[in-house]
Each structure stands twice: as structure tokens, then as C-alpha cells.
Design a protein around this motif. Structure first.
Motif, PDB file in Angstrom:
ATOM      1  N   GLU A   9      27.638  33.040   4.797  1.00  0.00           N
ATOM      2  CA  GLU A   9      26.799  34.416   5.792  1.00  0.00           C
ATOM      3  C   GLU A   9      26.492  34.908   4.975  1.00  0.00           C
ATOM      4  OE1 GLU A   9      28.897  39.350   6.059  1.00  0.00           O
ATOM      5  OE2 GLU A   9      30.165  37.524   6.198  1.00  0.00           O
ATOM      6  N   VAL A  10      25.030  35.535   5.355  1.00  0.00           N
ATOM      7  CA  VAL A  10      23.248  35.935   4.893  1.00  0.00           C
ATOM      8  C   VAL A  10      23.301  37.491   5.425  1.00  0.00           C
ATOM      9  CG1 VAL A  10      21.143  35.577   4.707  1.00  0.00           C
ATOM     10  CG2 VAL A  10      22.689  33.594   5.459  1.00  0.00           C
ATOM     11  N   GLY A  11      22.889  38.221   4.155  1.00  0.00           N
ATOM     12  CA  GLY A  11      22.908  39.381   4.479  1.00  0.00           C
ATOM     13  C   GLY A  11      21.754  40.430   5.198  1.00  0.00           C
ATOM     14  N   ALA A  12      21.277  40.839   5.495  1.00  0.00           N
ATOM     15  CA  ALA A  12      20.255  41.600   6.010  1.00  0.00           C
ATOM     16  C   ALA A  12      19.036  41.990   4.613  1.00  0.00           C
ATOM     17  CB  ALA A  12      19.951  42.901   6.930  1.00  0.00           C
ATOM     18  N   TYR A  13      18.154  41.745   4.483  1.00  0.00           N
ATOM     19  CA  TYR A  13      16.929  41.565   3.861  1.00  0.00           C
ATOM     20  C   TYR A  13      17.145  43.699   3.896  1.00  0.00           C
ATOM     21  CZ  TYR A  13      12.427  42.951   1.857  1.00  0.00           C
ATOM     22  OH  TYR A  13      11.341  43.305   0.794  1.00  0.00           O
ATOM     23  N   GLY A  32      21.847  39.441   0.028  1.00  0.00           N
ATOM     24  CA  GLY A  32      22.521  38.903  -0.185  1.00  0.00           C
ATOM     25  C   GLY A  32      23.105  37.900   0.604  1.00  0.00           C
ATOM     26  N   VAL A  33      23.912  36.321   0.100  1.00  0.00           N
ATOM     27  CA  VAL A  33      23.849  35.349   1.053  1.00  0.00           C
ATOM     28  C   VAL A  33      25.713  35.411  -0.045  1.00  0.00           C
ATOM     29  CG1 VAL A  33      23.507  33.351   0.528  1.00  0.00           C
ATOM     30  CG2 VAL A  33      22.064  34.249   0.486  1.00  0.00           C
ATOM     31  N   ILE A  34      26.827  34.894   1.381  1.00  0.00           N
ATOM     32  CA  ILE A  34      27.874  34.144   0.881  1.00  0.00           C
ATOM     33  C   ILE A  34      28.434  32.658   0.867  1.00  0.00           C
ATOM     34  CG2 ILE A  34      30.251  34.422   1.390  1.00  0.00           C
ATOM     35  CD1 ILE A  34      29.895  37.611   2.102  1.00  0.00           C
ATOM     36  N   MET A  35      28.494  32.340  -0.274  1.00  0.00           N
ATOM     37  CA  MET A  35      27.452  30.796  -0.215  1.00  0.00           C
ATOM     38  C   MET A  35      29.979  30.202  -0.667  1.00  0.00           C
ATOM     39  SD  MET A  35      24.953  30.756  -2.984  1.00  0.00           S
ATOM     40  CE  MET A  35      24.965  32.405  -3.197  1.00  0.00           C
ATOM     41  N   LYS A  36      29.929  28.719  -0.278  1.00  0.00           N
ATOM     42  CA  LYS A  36      30.845  27.733  -0.755  1.00  0.00           C
ATOM     43  C   LYS A  36      30.678  26.894  -1.446  1.00  0.00           C
ATOM     44  CE  LYS A  36      35.848  26.387   1.373  1.00  0.00           C
ATOM     45  NZ  LYS A  36      35.889  26.280   2.187  1.00  0.00           N
ATOM     46  N   HIS A  37      31.075  26.471  -2.461  1.00  0.00           N
ATOM     47  CA  HIS A  37      30.943  25.196  -3.190  1.00  0.00           C
ATOM     48  C   HIS A  37      32.933  24.889  -3.495  1.00  0.00           C
ATOM     49  CE1 HIS A  37      29.193  22.753  -6.338  1.00  0.00           C
ATOM     50  NE2 HIS A  37      30.576  23.184  -7.166  1.00  0.00           N
ATOM     51  N   GLY A  39      36.374  24.890  -3.749  1.00  0.00           N
ATOM     52  CA  GLY A  39      37.599  25.968  -3.604  1.00  0.00           C
ATOM     53  C   GLY A  39      36.722  27.636  -3.725  1.00  0.00           C
ATOM     54  N   ASP A  40      35.862  27.214  -4.264  1.00  0.00           N
ATOM     55  CA  ASP A  40      34.731  28.880  -4.656  1.00  0.00           C
ATOM     56  C   ASP A  40      33.990  29.246  -3.500  1.00  0.00           C
ATOM     57  OD1 ASP A  40      35.909  28.683  -6.774  1.00  0.00           O
ATOM     58  OD2 ASP A  40      34.632  27.290  -7.848  1.00  0.00           O
ATOM     59  N   ILE A  41      34.142  30.121  -3.875  1.00  0.00           N
ATOM     60  CA  ILE A  41      33.770  31.595  -2.251  1.00  0.00           C
ATOM     61  C   ILE A  41      33.108  32.225  -3.315  1.00  0.00           C
ATOM     62  CG2 ILE A  41      33.145  32.917  -0.604  1.00  0.00           C
ATOM     63  CD1 ILE A  41      35.965  31.283   0.241  1.00  0.00           C
ATOM     64  N   PHE A  42      30.935  32.497  -3.619  1.00  0.00           N
ATOM     65  CA  PHE A  42      31.014  33.383  -4.487  1.00  0.00           C
ATOM     66  C   PHE A  42      29.815  33.777  -3.560  1.00  0.00           C
ATOM     67  CE2 PHE A  42      29.217  29.171  -5.310  1.00  0.00           C
ATOM     68  CZ  PHE A  42      27.579  29.638  -5.423  1.00  0.00           C
ATOM     69  N   TYR A  43      28.895  35.019  -4.273  1.00  0.00           N
ATOM     70  CA  TYR A  43      28.046  35.739  -4.009  1.00  0.00           C
ATOM     71  C   TYR A  43      27.780  36.164  -4.656  1.00  0.00           C
ATOM     72  CZ  TYR A  43      25.186  40.455  -2.408  1.00  0.00           C
ATOM     73  OH  TYR A  43      24.606  41.099  -2.282  1.00  0.00           O
ATOM     74  N   GLY A  44      25.477  35.990  -3.668  1.00  0.00           N
ATOM     75  CA  GLY A  44      24.066  35.613  -4.423  1.00  0.00           C
ATOM     76  C   GLY A  44      23.287  36.194  -4.404  1.00  0.00           C
ATOM     77  N   GLU A  45      22.237  36.658  -4.749  1.00  0.00           N
ATOM     78  CA  GLU A  45      21.489  37.453  -4.582  1.00  0.00           C
ATOM     79  C   GLU A  45      20.316  37.309  -4.728  1.00  0.00           C
ATOM     80  OE1 GLU A  45      22.084  41.951  -4.017  1.00  0.00           O
ATOM     81  OE2 GLU A  45      21.538  42.425  -5.811  1.00  0.00           O
ATOM     82  N   MET A  46      19.104  37.285  -3.582  1.00  0.00           N
ATOM     83  CA  MET A  46      17.556  36.421  -3.396  1.00  0.00           C
ATOM     84  C   MET A  46      16.965  38.049  -3.770  1.00  0.00           C
ATOM     85  SD  MET A  46      16.935  34.774  -0.615  1.00  0.00           S
ATOM     86  CE  MET A  46      18.026  33.660   0.520  1.00  0.00           C
TER      87      MET A  46
END
Length: 97
Positions: A9-13, A32-37, A39-46
Motif C-alpha cells: 500500500e502507498v499513502g497519499a503525499y 508512507g509505504v507498507i512493504m512486504k519482505h 514474512g515481514d510487513i513493515f512501514y517506511g516513509e519517503m
């Protein structure tokens, strides 16, 4: 850090106004971006200019991307005077394979 991820998922700017210590006004820019690697799901932010440059970029869900970034840790005290910790992932680059 560099990882192969699937974007969930990618959030709005967004831009949030704040006041710097010198009294001038600044804007905190993020997306914000929700990513999967695995079995891990994590949030990151530009943040900053990278978020601003990618405010309209479309990312396909469940398509593999290479994400580059770094982790930061912060410690704070909650209202019950308990020490709390948080890890945050800041995205510096996202590329398709």
C-alpha cells in the motif's frame, strides 16, 4: 539497507507545517509505504525532497521493487513515565526490477 520488497500500500503525499527553532516556518513532506519482505510487513516513509519528487508516482501492488533506506531509533517517555522505543524506516530510493 537495500531489500527486495512487494509494495502492499502507498499513502497519499502530505505536508505538515511546523515552526523551526529559529521561528521560521517549514513543511515536513512525507509519503508512507507498507512493504512486504518474506514474512515481514513493515512501514517506511519517503520524506523531504524525495517525497515531494514522488508525490504522483504510481507504485503497483505486489510488484517487486528494490527499496533503499535507513533505520532510525527514537526513545521517549510516555504519560506514565515509562521509557518507550520506536524504530522507523526512511526510504531513500525505490526502483522497479
Amino acid at each position: 539497507m537495500e531489500n527486495l520488497v512487494l509494495i502492499q500500500e502507498v499513502g497519499a503525499y502530505s505536508e505538515r507545517q511546523y515552526q523551526k527553532q529559529d521561528g521560521s516556518t517549514e513543511y515536513f513532506k512525507s509519503r508512507g509505504v507498507i512493504m512486504k519482505h518474506g514474512g515481514d510487513i513493515f512501514y517506511g516513509e519517503m520524506t523531504g525532497d524525495y517525497a515531494s519528487k514522488n508525490r504522483e508516482t504510481q507504485y503497483n501492488q505486489n510488484q517487486p521493487y528494490v527499496v533503499k533506506g535507513y533505520w532510525k531509533q527514537r526513545t521517549w517517555e510516555d504519560q506514565n513515565h515509562q521509557t518507550r522505543h520506536e524504530n522507523m524506516f526512511y526510504i531513500s530510493d525505490i526502483q522497479t526490477l
